[in-house]
Design a protein around this motif. Structure first.
Motif, PDB file in Angstrom:
ATOM      1  N   PRO A 194      71.214 -63.206  13.473  1.00 23.53           N
ATOM      2  CA  PRO A 194      71.669 -64.488  12.662  1.00 23.53           C
ATOM      3  C   PRO A 194      71.297 -64.238  11.629  1.00 23.53           C
ATOM      4  CG  PRO A 194      71.009 -64.721  15.124  1.00 23.53           C
ATOM      5  CD  PRO A 194      70.845 -63.434  14.486  1.00 23.53           C
ATOM      6  N   TYR A 195      69.714 -63.342  11.273  1.00 23.76           N
ATOM      7  CA  TYR A 195      69.277 -63.501  10.361  1.00 23.76           C
ATOM      8  C   TYR A 195      69.738 -62.464   8.998  1.00 23.76           C
ATOM      9  CZ  TYR A 195      67.988 -58.461  12.984  1.00 23.76           C
ATOM     10  OH  TYR A 195      67.884 -57.565  13.755  1.00 23.76           O
ATOM     11  N   CYS A 196      70.858 -61.425   9.680  1.00 25.67           N
ATOM     12  CA  CYS A 196      71.599 -60.891   8.476  1.00 25.67           C
ATOM     13  C   CYS A 196      73.203 -62.240   7.914  1.00 25.67           C
ATOM     14  CB  CYS A 196      73.050 -59.884   9.424  1.00 25.67           C
ATOM     15  SG  CYS A 196      71.718 -58.121  10.078  1.00 25.67           S
ATOM     16  N   GLN A 197      73.037 -62.682   9.477  1.00 24.77           N
ATOM     17  CA  GLN A 197      73.515 -64.014   8.676  1.00 24.77           C
ATOM     18  C   GLN A 197      73.789 -65.468   7.839  1.00 24.77           C
ATOM     19  OE1 GLN A 197      76.020 -66.145  12.610  1.00 24.77           O
ATOM     20  NE2 GLN A 197      75.713 -64.100  13.370  1.00 24.77           N
ATOM     21  N   LYS A 198      71.982 -65.070   8.105  1.00 25.02           N
ATOM     22  CA  LYS A 198      71.253 -65.875   7.299  1.00 25.02           C
ATOM     23  C   LYS A 198      70.982 -65.251   5.550  1.00 25.02           C
ATOM     24  CE  LYS A 198      67.718 -68.959   7.192  1.00 25.02           C
ATOM     25  NZ  LYS A 198      66.158 -69.551   7.594  1.00 25.02           N
ATOM     26  N   TYR A 199      70.757 -64.361   5.587  1.00 26.27           N
ATOM     27  CA  TYR A 199      69.668 -63.400   4.273  1.00 26.27           C
ATOM     28  C   TYR A 199      70.867 -62.670   3.908  1.00 26.27           C
ATOM     29  CZ  TYR A 199      65.887 -66.425   4.423  1.00 26.27           C
ATOM     30  OH  TYR A 199      65.127 -67.395   5.218  1.00 26.27           O
ATOM     31  N   ASN A 200      72.186 -61.919   4.805  1.00 24.03           N
ATOM     32  CA  ASN A 200      73.003 -60.947   4.030  1.00 24.03           C
ATOM     33  C   ASN A 200      74.143 -61.336   3.754  1.00 24.03           C
ATOM     34  OD1 ASN A 200      72.555 -58.144   3.789  1.00 24.03           O
ATOM     35  ND2 ASN A 200      74.940 -58.053   4.808  1.00 24.03           N
ATOM     36  N   ALA A 201      74.989 -62.156   4.947  1.00 24.30           N
ATOM     37  CA  ALA A 201      76.225 -62.876   3.899  1.00 24.30           C
ATOM     38  C   ALA A 201      76.882 -62.766   3.013  1.00 24.30           C
ATOM     39  CB  ALA A 201      76.782 -63.147   5.542  1.00 24.30           C
ATOM     40  N   ALA A 202      76.073 -63.497   2.775  1.00 30.75           N
ATOM     41  CA  ALA A 202      76.125 -64.853   1.778  1.00 30.75           C
ATOM     42  C   ALA A 202      76.692 -63.538  -0.147  1.00 30.75           C
ATOM     43  CB  ALA A 202      75.901 -65.858   0.784  1.00 30.75           C
ATOM     44  N   GLY A 203      75.330 -62.868  -0.240  1.00 27.18           N
ATOM     45  CA  GLY A 203      74.691 -61.819  -1.665  1.00 27.18           C
ATOM     46  C   GLY A 203      75.647 -60.412  -1.068  1.00 27.18           C
ATOM     47  N   ASP A 204      76.268 -60.341   0.217  1.00 26.93           N
ATOM     48  CA  ASP A 204      77.186 -58.881   0.273  1.00 26.93           C
ATOM     49  C   ASP A 204      78.127 -59.432  -0.013  1.00 26.93           C
ATOM     50  OD1 ASP A 204      77.282 -56.476   1.631  1.00 26.93           O
ATOM     51  OD2 ASP A 204      78.612 -57.822   2.699  1.00 26.93           O
ATOM     52  N   LYS A 205      78.965 -60.330  -0.023  1.00 27.06           N
ATOM     53  CA  LYS A 205      80.170 -61.235  -0.513  1.00 27.06           C
ATOM     54  C   LYS A 205      80.235 -60.963  -2.465  1.00 27.06           C
ATOM     55  CE  LYS A 205      83.314 -64.965  -0.216  1.00 27.06           C
ATOM     56  NZ  LYS A 205      83.834 -66.156   0.141  1.00 27.06           N
ATOM     57  N   ILE A 206      78.894 -61.609  -2.398  1.00 27.92           N
ATOM     58  CA  ILE A 206      78.966 -61.161  -4.154  1.00 27.92           C
ATOM     59  C   ILE A 206      78.371 -60.214  -4.042  1.00 27.92           C
ATOM     60  CG2 ILE A 206      77.220 -62.034  -5.395  1.00 27.92           C
ATOM     61  CD1 ILE A 206      76.188 -63.748  -4.354  1.00 27.92           C
ATOM     62  N   LEU A 207      78.339 -59.279  -4.186  1.00 25.31           N
ATOM     63  CA  LEU A 207      78.006 -57.596  -4.227  1.00 25.31           C
ATOM     64  C   LEU A 207      79.816 -57.065  -4.475  1.00 25.31           C
ATOM     65  CD1 LEU A 207      76.544 -55.141  -5.436  1.00 25.31           C
ATOM     66  CD2 LEU A 207      76.269 -55.079  -2.161  1.00 25.31           C
ATOM     67  N   GLY A 208      79.979 -58.008  -3.266  1.00 29.11           N
ATOM     68  CA  GLY A 208      81.372 -57.259  -2.462  1.00 29.11           C
ATOM     69  C   GLY A 208      82.937 -57.324  -3.672  1.00 29.11           C
ATOM     70  N   GLU A 209      82.395 -58.225  -4.323  1.00 28.48           N
ATOM     71  CA  GLU A 209      83.609 -59.551  -5.525  1.00 28.48           C
ATOM     72  C   GLU A 209      83.186 -58.594  -6.678  1.00 28.48           C
ATOM     73  OE1 GLU A 209      82.369 -63.110  -5.787  1.00 28.48           O
ATOM     74  OE2 GLU A 209      83.736 -63.489  -3.804  1.00 28.48           O
ATOM     75  N   PHE A 210      82.140 -57.798  -7.243  1.00 29.76           N
ATOM     76  CA  PHE A 210      81.453 -57.509  -8.221  1.00 29.76           C
ATOM     77  C   PHE A 210      81.661 -55.655  -8.106  1.00 29.76           C
ATOM     78  CE2 PHE A 210      78.517 -54.420 -10.713  1.00 29.76           C
ATOM     79  CZ  PHE A 210      78.784 -55.038 -12.088  1.00 29.76           C
ATOM     80  N   LEU A 211      81.773 -55.225  -6.680  1.00 29.49           N
ATOM     81  CA  LEU A 211      82.770 -53.752  -6.844  1.00 29.49           C
ATOM     82  C   LEU A 211      83.462 -53.616  -7.102  1.00 29.49           C
ATOM     83  CD1 LEU A 211      79.663 -52.915  -3.748  1.00 29.49           C
ATOM     84  CD2 LEU A 211      80.281 -51.392  -6.142  1.00 29.49           C
ATOM     85  N   ARG A 212      84.623 -54.893  -6.227  1.00 31.67           N
ATOM     86  CA  ARG A 212      85.795 -54.429  -6.474  1.00 31.67           C
ATOM     87  C   ARG A 212      86.457 -54.776  -8.191  1.00 31.67           C
ATOM     88  NH1 ARG A 212      87.548 -58.489  -0.673  1.00 31.67           N
ATOM     89  NH2 ARG A 212      87.467 -56.721   0.365  1.00 31.67           N
ATOM     90  N   SER A 213      85.778 -56.054  -8.646  1.00 30.46           N
ATOM     91  CA  SER A 213      85.843 -55.536 -10.283  1.00 30.46           C
ATOM     92  C   SER A 213      85.471 -54.633 -10.827  1.00 30.46           C
ATOM     93  CB  SER A 213      85.509 -57.236 -10.421  1.00 30.46           C
ATOM     94  OG  SER A 213      83.452 -56.577 -10.875  1.00 30.46           O
ATOM     95  N   VAL A 214      84.943 -53.546 -10.559  1.00 32.41           N
ATOM     96  CA  VAL A 214      84.655 -52.613 -11.271  1.00 32.41           C
ATOM     97  C   VAL A 214      85.401 -51.147 -11.090  1.00 32.41           C
ATOM     98  CG1 VAL A 214      82.756 -51.029 -11.145  1.00 32.41           C
ATOM     99  CG2 VAL A 214      82.209 -52.416 -11.081  1.00 32.41           C
ATOM    100  N   ILE A 215      85.812 -51.238  -8.993  1.00 36.23           N
ATOM    101  CA  ILE A 215      87.532 -50.050  -8.998  1.00 36.23           C
ATOM    102  C   ILE A 215      88.261 -50.336  -9.779  1.00 36.23           C
ATOM    103  CG2 ILE A 215      88.071 -49.578  -7.338  1.00 36.23           C
ATOM    104  CD1 ILE A 215      85.365 -50.235  -5.300  1.00 36.23           C
ATOM    105  N   GLU A 216      88.920 -51.742  -9.193  1.00 39.08           N
ATOM    106  CA  GLU A 216      90.159 -51.873 -10.264  1.00 39.08           C
ATOM    107  C   GLU A 216      90.402 -52.496 -10.945  1.00 39.08           C
ATOM    108  OE1 GLU A 216      90.633 -55.922  -8.181  1.00 39.08           O
ATOM    109  OE2 GLU A 216      90.430 -54.954  -6.383  1.00 39.08           O
ATOM    110  N   SER A 217      89.092 -52.331 -11.840  1.00 47.98           N
ATOM    111  CA  SER A 217      89.074 -51.971 -13.798  1.00 47.98           C
ATOM    112  C   SER A 217      89.124 -50.654 -14.514  1.00 47.98           C
ATOM    113  CB  SER A 217      87.989 -52.028 -13.767  1.00 47.98           C
ATOM    114  OG  SER A 217      87.214 -53.903 -14.070  1.00 47.98           O
ATOM    115  N   LYS A 218      90.470 -50.460 -14.985  1.00 51.06           N
ATOM    116  CA  LYS A 218      91.340 -49.414 -15.605  1.00 51.06           C
ATOM    117  C   LYS A 218      89.991 -49.130 -16.679  1.00 51.06           C
ATOM    118  CE  LYS A 218      93.036 -48.281 -12.377  1.00 51.06           C
ATOM    119  NZ  LYS A 218      92.320 -47.006 -11.610  1.00 51.06           N
TER     120      LYS A 218
END
Length: 218
Positions: A194-218
């Motif tokens: 529950p604590y991961c769902q409450k405090y990690n999931a949303a922030g992890d998604k934000i970080l993930g979107e950022f990481l994908r933008s970094v990787i996909e950029s040339k």
């Protein structure tokens, strides 16, 4: 007066601290820090933390500015002999060992992507960095072959610290569940807490979107 936790959801260490506050029922005021606006560089923040990193935890007149130290403090100050940070010296040493592993390896290797990208706008990721993240999966699989969780056979603050960062690895290096079945099982077990769902999931998604933008950029 409640304690204060200065955080940014993008930050895995901050998410680990938030999860620990939840786990140990810490009366805390959670305060957002806007890095692009320079909140971490104000005189007030630098007085608390000259390193201007996130998170910072303030408990009365006591200030801590390293997430692993925060987790250790919270467990001792609020954990009431919690098994998440055992008093037994050998078990605690194993937990500390994995905390230091997260600090020096799991988080540091991901920071080689996030810091240059976030601060300097660097895009693209070298094969060397990708290989270094892949190697962390090897390390985790080996540790999880000894215990169900990173340090012991139950969740400890070492898992909280590591999961907050490792959950973001898959946005960069997708996990081969056939090669790393124990890592896959550990990630799945942590994700449902529950604590991961409450405090990690949303922030992890934000970080993930950022990481994908970094990787996909040339």
């Amino acid at each position: 007066m409640p304690a204060k936790l200065y955080k940014m959801d993008f930050s895995p260490p901050a998410r680990a601290a938030m999860m620990a506050c939840e786990i140990f029922n810490v009366p805390v005021e959670i305060i957002d820090i806007n890095v692009p606006q320079g909140d971490h560089l104000t005189p007030e923040y630098l007085k608390m933390n000259p390193c201007h990193t996130i998170p910072v935890f303030v408990d009365g007149d006591f200030v801590i500015h390293d997430s692993h130290a925060i987790l250790m403090y919270l467990a001792d100050a609020y954990g009431d002999n919690s098994p998440l940070y055992p008093k037994d010296i050998k078990q605690r040493t194993l937990v500390n060992q994995k905390l230091f592993f997260t600090d020096g390896t799991v988080f540091t290797r991901l920071k080689r992507i996030t810091y240059p990208a976030f601060v300097h706008g660097v895009r693209g990721v070298s094969k060397e960095i990708l290989d270094s993240l892949q190697e962390v999966y090897d390390f985790l699989e080996a540790f999880l072959s000894r215990h169900k969780f990173l340090a012991l056979d139950h969740i400890t603050i070492a898992d909280i610290a590591a999961y907050a960062t490792a959950s973001g690895y898959q946005y960069v290096v997708p996990l081969d569940t056939n090669k790393y079945p124990k890592v896959a099982a550990w990630l799945k077990e942590m994700e449902k807490q529950p604590y991961c769902q409450k405090y990690n999931a949303a922030g992890d998604k934000i970080l993930g979107e950022f990481l994908r933008s970094v990787i996909e950029s040339k």
